[in-house]
Design a protein around this motif. Structure first.
Motif, PDB file in Angstrom:
ATOM      1  N   GLY A  77       0.795  -1.218   0.000  1.00 30.73           N
ATOM      2  CA  GLY A  77       0.000   0.000   0.000  1.00 30.73           C
ATOM      3  C   GLY A  77       0.829   1.269   0.000  1.00 30.73           C
ATOM      4  N   LEU A  78       1.959   1.277  -0.709  1.00 33.73           N
ATOM      5  CA  LEU A  78       2.851   2.437  -0.711  1.00 33.73           C
ATOM      6  C   LEU A  78       2.755   3.257  -1.987  1.00 33.73           C
ATOM      7  CD1 LEU A  78       6.035   0.877   0.888  1.00 33.73           C
ATOM      8  CD2 LEU A  78       4.147   2.051   1.986  1.00 33.73           C
ATOM      9  N   THR A  79       2.022   2.776  -2.998  1.00 31.63           N
ATOM     10  CA  THR A  79       1.819   3.582  -4.201  1.00 31.63           C
ATOM     11  C   THR A  79       0.738   4.619  -3.920  1.00 31.63           C
ATOM     12  OG1 THR A  79       0.206   2.003  -5.037  1.00 31.63           O
ATOM     13  CG2 THR A  79       2.493   1.679  -5.702  1.00 31.63           C
ATOM     14  N   ALA A  80       0.509   5.499  -4.884  1.00 34.90           N
ATOM     15  CA  ALA A  80      -0.475   6.564  -4.684  1.00 34.90           C
ATOM     16  C   ALA A  80      -1.869   5.993  -4.464  1.00 34.90           C
ATOM     17  CB  ALA A  80      -0.464   7.507  -5.884  1.00 34.90           C
ATOM     18  N   ALA A  81      -2.227   4.959  -5.222  1.00 42.08           N
ATOM     19  CA  ALA A  81      -3.552   4.352  -5.058  1.00 42.08           C
ATOM     20  C   ALA A  81      -3.655   3.637  -3.709  1.00 42.08           C
ATOM     21  CB  ALA A  81      -3.820   3.373  -6.192  1.00 42.08           C
ATOM     22  N   GLY A  82      -2.580   2.986  -3.282  1.00 37.70           N
ATOM     23  CA  GLY A  82      -2.597   2.300  -1.996  1.00 37.70           C
ATOM     24  C   GLY A  82      -2.677   3.265  -0.830  1.00 37.70           C
ATOM     25  N   ALA A  85      -6.185   4.453  -0.571  1.00 35.79           N
ATOM     26  CA  ALA A  85      -7.043   3.438   0.023  1.00 35.79           C
ATOM     27  C   ALA A  85      -6.851   3.366   1.532  1.00 35.79           C
ATOM     28  CB  ALA A  85      -6.754   2.079  -0.621  1.00 35.79           C
ATOM     29  N   ARG A  86      -5.638   3.656   2.001  1.00 34.69           N
ATOM     30  CA  ARG A  86      -5.372   3.639   3.442  1.00 34.69           C
ATOM     31  C   ARG A  86      -5.773   4.934   4.120  1.00 34.69           C
ATOM     32  NH1 ARG A  86       0.682   2.814   3.305  1.00 34.69           N
ATOM     33  NH2 ARG A  86       0.553   3.015   5.542  1.00 34.69           N
ATOM     34  N   GLY A  87      -6.183   5.934   3.341  1.00 38.68           N
ATOM     35  CA  GLY A  87      -6.613   7.205   3.911  1.00 38.68           C
ATOM     36  C   GLY A  87      -5.477   8.130   4.260  1.00 38.68           C
ATOM     37  N   LEU A  88      -4.315   7.943   3.673  1.00 37.46           N
ATOM     38  CA  LEU A  88      -3.130   8.704   4.059  1.00 37.46           C
ATOM     39  C   LEU A  88      -2.945   9.988   3.259  1.00 37.46           C
ATOM     40  CD1 LEU A  88      -0.560   5.868   4.642  1.00 37.46           C
ATOM     41  CD2 LEU A  88      -1.847   7.158   6.318  1.00 37.46           C
ATOM     42  N   LEU A  89      -3.952  10.432   2.512  1.00 33.35           N
ATOM     43  CA  LEU A  89      -3.828  11.698   1.809  1.00 33.35           C
ATOM     44  C   LEU A  89      -4.066  12.870   2.747  1.00 33.35           C
ATOM     45  CD1 LEU A  89      -5.525  10.972  -1.617  1.00 33.35           C
ATOM     46  CD2 LEU A  89      -3.154  10.725  -0.947  1.00 33.35           C
ATOM     47  N   LYS A  90      -4.671  12.609   3.896  1.00 32.65           N
ATOM     48  CA  LYS A  90      -4.923  13.661   4.871  1.00 32.65           C
ATOM     49  C   LYS A  90      -3.683  13.873   5.727  1.00 32.65           C
ATOM     50  CE  LYS A  90      -9.884  13.024   5.354  1.00 32.65           C
ATOM     51  NZ  LYS A  90     -10.060  12.207   4.169  1.00 32.65           N
ATOM     52  N   LYS A  91      -3.527  15.103   6.239  1.00 37.77           N
ATOM     53  CA  LYS A  91      -2.401  15.418   7.108  1.00 37.77           C
ATOM     54  C   LYS A  91      -2.895  16.208   8.306  1.00 37.77           C
ATOM     55  CE  LYS A  91       1.117  15.610   3.513  1.00 37.77           C
ATOM     56  NZ  LYS A  91       2.126  16.438   2.844  1.00 37.77           N
ATOM     57  N   GLY A  92      -2.087  16.231   9.353  1.00 43.49           N
ATOM     58  CA  GLY A  92      -2.398  17.070  10.504  1.00 43.49           C
ATOM     59  C   GLY A  92      -3.463  16.484  11.407  1.00 43.49           C
ATOM     60  N   LYS A  93      -4.345  17.355  11.919  1.00 40.84           N
ATOM     61  CA  LYS A  93      -5.314  16.918  12.922  1.00 40.84           C
ATOM     62  C   LYS A  93      -6.369  15.984  12.357  1.00 40.84           C
ATOM     63  CE  LYS A  93      -8.060  21.168  12.477  1.00 40.84           C
ATOM     64  NZ  LYS A  93      -9.142  20.760  11.698  1.00 40.84           N
ATOM     65  N   ARG A  94      -6.533  15.964  11.031  1.00 45.66           N
ATOM     66  CA  ARG A  94      -7.509  15.049  10.443  1.00 45.66           C
ATOM     67  C   ARG A  94      -7.006  13.611  10.441  1.00 45.66           C
ATOM     68  NH1 ARG A  94      -6.910  19.224   7.084  1.00 45.66           N
ATOM     69  NH2 ARG A  94      -8.621  20.700   6.862  1.00 45.66           N
ATOM     70  N   ALA A  95      -5.714  13.435  10.642  1.00 48.40           N
ATOM     71  CA  ALA A  95      -5.103  12.125  10.450  1.00 48.40           C
ATOM     72  C   ALA A  95      -4.748  11.442  11.763  1.00 48.40           C
ATOM     73  CB  ALA A  95      -3.857  12.278   9.593  1.00 48.40           C
ATOM     74  N   THR A  96      -5.327  11.861  12.876  1.00 45.59           N
ATOM     75  CA  THR A  96      -4.918  11.285  14.156  1.00 45.59           C
ATOM     76  C   THR A  96      -5.330   9.830  14.295  1.00 45.59           C
ATOM     77  OG1 THR A  96      -6.940  12.139  15.132  1.00 45.59           O
ATOM     78  CG2 THR A  96      -4.950  13.460  15.391  1.00 45.59           C
ATOM     79  N   LYS A  97      -6.392   9.421  13.610  1.00 41.64           N
ATOM     80  CA  LYS A  97      -6.846   8.037  13.742  1.00 41.64           C
ATOM     81  C   LYS A  97      -6.322   7.141  12.644  1.00 41.64           C
ATOM     82  CE  LYS A  97     -11.071   8.909  16.271  1.00 41.64           C
ATOM     83  NZ  LYS A  97     -12.525   8.763  16.271  1.00 41.64           N
TER      84      LYS A  97
END
Length: 118
Positions: A77-82, A85-97
């Motif tokens: 899951g390290l490509t852009a699509a992966g 899918a893992r929800g890692l496009l968010k940064k900061g306080k949105r990504a705490t979970k």
């Protein structure tokens, strides 16, 4: 609730990258993009790189993909699509979970930490 509106956990683009990565084990998946679709199928083109090609190994902009740690990025899951899918496009306080992963964040939040002498 119910099961009728369950969605797939991963997107079709990520699944396509994984399938072609398993098929062509000697190549590295760089990225992919949507090409076409009809009522039944979706088609994606997957950009793959030969890590032992001389042009790739000599180019400092792309030779990072020749490292052994970059094997089968699509399966982890390290490509852009992966990452999407893992929800890692968010940064900061949105990504705490969801950082570093859903499972790790869940374990960290549900762990009870008690002092030894209370």
């Amino acid at each position: 609730q119910g099961i009728n509106k369950w969605k797939a956990v991963r997107n079709l683009r990520s699944i396509a990258e994984e399938r072609v990565g398993r098929k062509c084990g000697g190549l590295r998946v760089l990225n992919s993009y949507w090409v076409a679709q009809d009522a039944v199928h979706k088609w994606f083109e997957v950009v793959m790189v030969d890590p032992f090609h001389k042009c790739i190994r000599d180019d400092p902009r792309i030779n990072w993909i020749c490292k052994p740690v970059m094997k089968h990025r699509e399966l982890r899951g390290l490509t852009a699509a992966g990452r999407k899918a893992r929800g890692l496009l968010k940064k900061g306080k949105r990504a705490t979970k969801l950082r570093p992963s859903y499972r790790a964040a869940y374990r960290k939040h549900s762990l009870m930490r008690l002092r030894r002498f209370r």
